[in-house]
Design a protein around this motif. Structure first.
Motif, PDB file in Angstrom:
ATOM      1  N   HIS A   1      41.106  47.505  39.083  1.00 39.61           N
ATOM      2  CA  HIS A   1      42.035  48.363  39.822  1.00 39.61           C
ATOM      3  C   HIS A   1      43.470  47.861  39.665  1.00 39.61           C
ATOM      4  O   HIS A   1      44.409  48.646  39.472  1.00 39.61           O
ATOM      5  CB  HIS A   1      41.679  48.377  41.311  1.00 39.61           C
ATOM      6  CG  HIS A   1      40.390  49.078  41.615  1.00 39.61           C
ATOM      7  ND1 HIS A   1      39.610  48.761  42.705  1.00 39.61           N
ATOM      8  CD2 HIS A   1      39.743  50.080  40.972  1.00 39.61           C
ATOM      9  CE1 HIS A   1      38.545  49.533  42.730  1.00 39.61           C
ATOM     10  NE2 HIS A   1      38.600  50.336  41.684  1.00 39.61           N
ATOM     11  N   ALA A   2      43.635  46.542  39.731  1.00 36.84           N
ATOM     12  CA  ALA A   2      44.974  45.957  39.659  1.00 36.84           C
ATOM     13  C   ALA A   2      45.609  46.148  38.289  1.00 36.84           C
ATOM     14  O   ALA A   2      46.752  46.604  38.177  1.00 36.84           O
ATOM     15  CB  ALA A   2      44.916  44.474  40.013  1.00 36.84           C
TER      16      ALA A   2
ATOM     17  N   THR B   1      47.114  41.675  44.490  1.00 36.82           N
ATOM     18  CA  THR B   1      46.547  43.007  44.735  1.00 36.82           C
ATOM     19  C   THR B   1      45.022  42.958  44.694  1.00 36.82           C
ATOM     20  O   THR B   1      44.340  43.534  45.549  1.00 36.82           O
ATOM     21  CB  THR B   1      47.069  44.002  43.680  1.00 36.82           C
ATOM     22  OG1 THR B   1      48.492  44.071  43.763  1.00 36.82           O
ATOM     23  CG2 THR B   1      46.482  45.396  43.904  1.00 36.82           C
ATOM     24  N   ALA B   2      44.473  42.260  43.701  1.00 32.46           N
ATOM     25  CA  ALA B   2      43.018  42.154  43.568  1.00 32.46           C
ATOM     26  C   ALA B   2      42.406  41.403  44.751  1.00 32.46           C
ATOM     27  O   ALA B   2      41.326  41.753  45.236  1.00 32.46           O
ATOM     28  CB  ALA B   2      42.663  41.464  42.257  1.00 32.46           C
TER      29      ALA B   2
ATOM     30  N   SER C   1      37.984  44.872  41.511  1.00 28.01           N
ATOM     31  CA  SER C   1      39.282  44.532  42.105  1.00 28.01           C
ATOM     32  C   SER C   1      40.315  44.256  41.019  1.00 28.01           C
ATOM     33  O   SER C   1      41.446  44.750  41.065  1.00 28.01           O
ATOM     34  CB  SER C   1      39.133  43.298  43.001  1.00 28.01           C
ATOM     35  OG  SER C   1      38.164  43.513  43.999  1.00 28.01           O
TER      36      SER C   1
ATOM     37  N   THR D   1      36.652  43.098  46.939  1.00 26.14           N
ATOM     38  CA  THR D   1      36.581  41.640  46.826  1.00 26.14           C
ATOM     39  C   THR D   1      35.640  40.962  47.829  1.00 26.14           C
ATOM     40  O   THR D   1      34.933  40.013  47.466  1.00 26.14           O
ATOM     41  CB  THR D   1      37.993  41.037  46.916  1.00 26.14           C
ATOM     42  OG1 THR D   1      38.779  41.524  45.812  1.00 26.14           O
ATOM     43  CG2 THR D   1      37.970  39.520  46.868  1.00 26.14           C
TER      44      THR D   1
ATOM     45  N   VAL E   1      39.057  56.285  44.993  1.00 26.68           N
ATOM     46  CA  VAL E   1      40.191  55.465  44.553  1.00 26.68           C
ATOM     47  C   VAL E   1      41.397  56.377  44.366  1.00 26.68           C
ATOM     48  O   VAL E   1      41.375  57.297  43.549  1.00 26.68           O
ATOM     49  CB  VAL E   1      39.878  54.720  43.239  1.00 26.68           C
ATOM     50  CG1 VAL E   1      41.071  53.853  42.829  1.00 26.68           C
ATOM     51  CG2 VAL E   1      38.629  53.851  43.394  1.00 26.68           C
TER      52      VAL E   1
ATOM     53  N   ASP F   1      41.964  43.747  47.555  1.00 23.91           N
ATOM     54  CA  ASP F   1      41.177  44.941  47.264  1.00 23.91           C
ATOM     55  C   ASP F   1      39.902  44.970  48.118  1.00 23.91           C
ATOM     56  O   ASP F   1      39.292  43.926  48.397  1.00 23.91           O
ATOM     57  CB  ASP F   1      40.805  44.954  45.773  1.00 23.91           C
ATOM     58  CG  ASP F   1      40.256  46.280  45.306  1.00 23.91           C
ATOM     59  OD1 ASP F   1      40.987  47.016  44.625  1.00 23.91           O
ATOM     60  OD2 ASP F   1      39.084  46.584  45.618  1.00 23.91           O
ATOM     61  N   ARG F   2      39.463  46.170  48.511  1.00 20.54           N
ATOM     62  CA  ARG F   2      38.292  46.285  49.378  1.00 20.54           C
ATOM     63  C   ARG F   2      36.989  45.955  48.668  1.00 20.54           C
ATOM     64  O   ARG F   2      35.939  45.854  49.298  1.00 20.54           O
ATOM     65  CB  ARG F   2      38.229  47.698  49.972  1.00 20.54           C
ATOM     66  CG  ARG F   2      39.345  47.965  50.962  1.00 20.54           C
ATOM     67  CD  ARG F   2      39.113  49.217  51.760  1.00 20.54           C
ATOM     68  NE  ARG F   2      37.987  49.097  52.673  1.00 20.54           N
ATOM     69  CZ  ARG F   2      37.592  50.067  53.505  1.00 20.54           C
ATOM     70  NH1 ARG F   2      38.246  51.212  53.525  1.00 20.54           N
ATOM     71  NH2 ARG F   2      36.558  49.890  54.299  1.00 20.54           N
TER      72      ARG F   2
ATOM     73  N   GLU G   1      49.841  51.606  42.820  1.00 15.66           N
ATOM     74  CA  GLU G   1      48.681  50.733  42.976  1.00 15.66           C
ATOM     75  C   GLU G   1      47.466  51.550  43.414  1.00 15.66           C
ATOM     76  O   GLU G   1      47.591  52.526  44.155  1.00 15.66           O
ATOM     77  CB  GLU G   1      48.973  49.634  44.005  1.00 15.66           C
ATOM     78  CG  GLU G   1      50.067  48.678  43.540  1.00 15.66           C
ATOM     79  CD  GLU G   1      50.301  47.545  44.523  1.00 15.66           C
ATOM     80  OE1 GLU G   1      49.645  47.539  45.583  1.00 15.66           O
ATOM     81  OE2 GLU G   1      51.131  46.672  44.220  1.00 15.66           O
TER      82      GLU G   1
END
Length: 390
Positions: free
Chosen positions: A265-266, A363-364, A262, A370, A151, A367-368, A157
């Motif tokens: 992270h956001a 953004t979420a 996700s 999701t 990450v 996300d990879r 972001e």
């Protein structure tokens, strides 16, 4: 995991791969004396340096005849500028051994340096030889020592990089390296382990192999995390939580994660929150959404949470009962670890949070993590989860 092992298996439809050799005994840091190579590039931070662990690594490598170049510029939530600084020094070093010692940020930084070195070298048609990559975690949380995830923060972001190239070749789980971790970090990283295991268990890519790892990690966390939190000097609990972190990492590197990560992270990228604490604050609301408790708990996630209740020997006569009891157990554990009830308890301004909601949800959604969530959310679903947690 009392000794090192290498395990690789492939299934025709589903796939399970683990390329990392794991050493997990106390004092296993000394394995570095046996490493073959000439020059090492070590990625770490000022904390590992001040505690003396970085020097131990340098000394053990020296005994193996390996010289070291050290990069200690790692800071929380490593960004592209940090990676660029490390990358320049790494390419100048000519290292054939890459060592990361520290928390998730140190290992993520080393992965970022390796990834972009390979990409730039390939673009310039350089002859590139991948270094021996050794990861030594100093926290029990990310499982990054056995994953192909990294990450990196870009333009405020968090961006998830997933590539087989960046999975470490060797992981050294020496619990003496984590004996100075503060209580709050024990809680944050321990809950992060729990989220890794839970999300791997309900992932759309879960298999019998990953289930076994996730179940064991969850059991170890429930049996040992609160003990370690209350008594950080408990060697046995520290060993078990560190092993749980690695087991969960083995699981989710094969299954992917879900919207808990996700969303974390956001919000973490937006408000600079601890990743583990973000995950903890979102966990119950995410499980309630995945299990569709308000809609009858008929989905696969409810069934999976109910099975985890059985792992913990909680009542689970129906899917709903089991799922609810597992969620209550998670809530009790979080309370025992001093986790706040709501995001607002961290001092985040409500107006700022409201203004950021739509962007965080977008953004979420991208996300990879999701796509492997058991229930595919709309942006409004993600907004509602954020609101519920605030």
């Amino acid at each position: 995991m009392k000794s090192g092992f290498r395990w690789e298996a492939t299934i025709i439809e589903d796939q399970f791969i683990l390329k990392t050799k794991v050493y997990s005994n106390r004092q296993s840091l000394q394995y570095l004396k046996q490493i073959k190579g000439f020059r090492a590039f070590i990625v770490s931070d000022s904390i590992m340096e001040s505690l003396g662990y970085l020097q131990q690594v340098v000394d053990y490598l020296s005994e193996a005849g390996i010289s070291s170049t050290i990069f200690t510029g790692v800071r929380p939530d490593p960004d592209v500028a940090l990676i660029a600084d490390g990358l320049k020094l790494y390419r100048e070093s000519g290292a054939d051994v890459l060592v990361a010692i520290g928390g998730g940020s140190a290992i993520d930084s080393a992965k970022g340096i390796l990834y972009f070195s390979w990409k730039f070298g390939s673009a310039e048609d350089e002859e590139i030889k991948k270094p021996l990559f050794i990861a030594i975690p100093s926290t029990s949380g990310t499982g990054s020592e056995v994953t192909d995830f990294s990450v990196i923060t870009s333009v405020g972001e968090k961006v998830v990089v997933i590539d087989e190239l960046i999975a470490p070749d060797i992981a050294i789980l020496d619990s003496t390296c984590i004996q100075h971790v503060p209580q709050r970090v024990i809680a944050d990283t321990g809950i992060d382990v729990l989220v890794h295991a839970i999300e791997a268990y309900v992932s759309t890519k879960a298999t019998d192999f990953t289930d076994a790892l996730a179940e064991k990690a969850i059991k170890l966390i429930f049996e040992n995390l609160e003990t370690l939190y209350k008594d950080p000097k408990n060697d046995d609990a520290r060993d078990r939580v560190l092993n749980a972190s690695c087991l969960a990492g083995m699981a989710f590197t094969n299954t992917g994660l879900g919207i808990n990560h996700s969303l974390a992270h956001a919000i973490g990228g937006t408000f600079h929150l601890s990743h583990g604490r973000s995950n903890a604050l979102l966990l119950n609301a995410v499980m309630e959404y995945n299990a569709d408790l308000s809609g009858g708990a008929c989905g696969s996630a409810a069934e999976r949470y109910s099975k985890l209740a059985g792992v913990l020997q909680l009542p689970a006569r129906t899917k709903r009962e089991g799922a609810v009891n597992f969620m209550l157990a998670v809530k009790r554990l979080k309370k025992a670890l001093g986790v706040e009830d709501h995001i607002r308890a961290l001092g985040i301004d409500q107006a700022a949070f409201t203004n950021a909601l739509e962007h965080m949800a977008e953004t979420a959604a991208l996300d990879r993590c999701t796509p492997t969530n058991p229930r595919q959310p709309s942006n409004d679903d993600l907004v509602q989860i954020f609101k519920k947690c605030f």
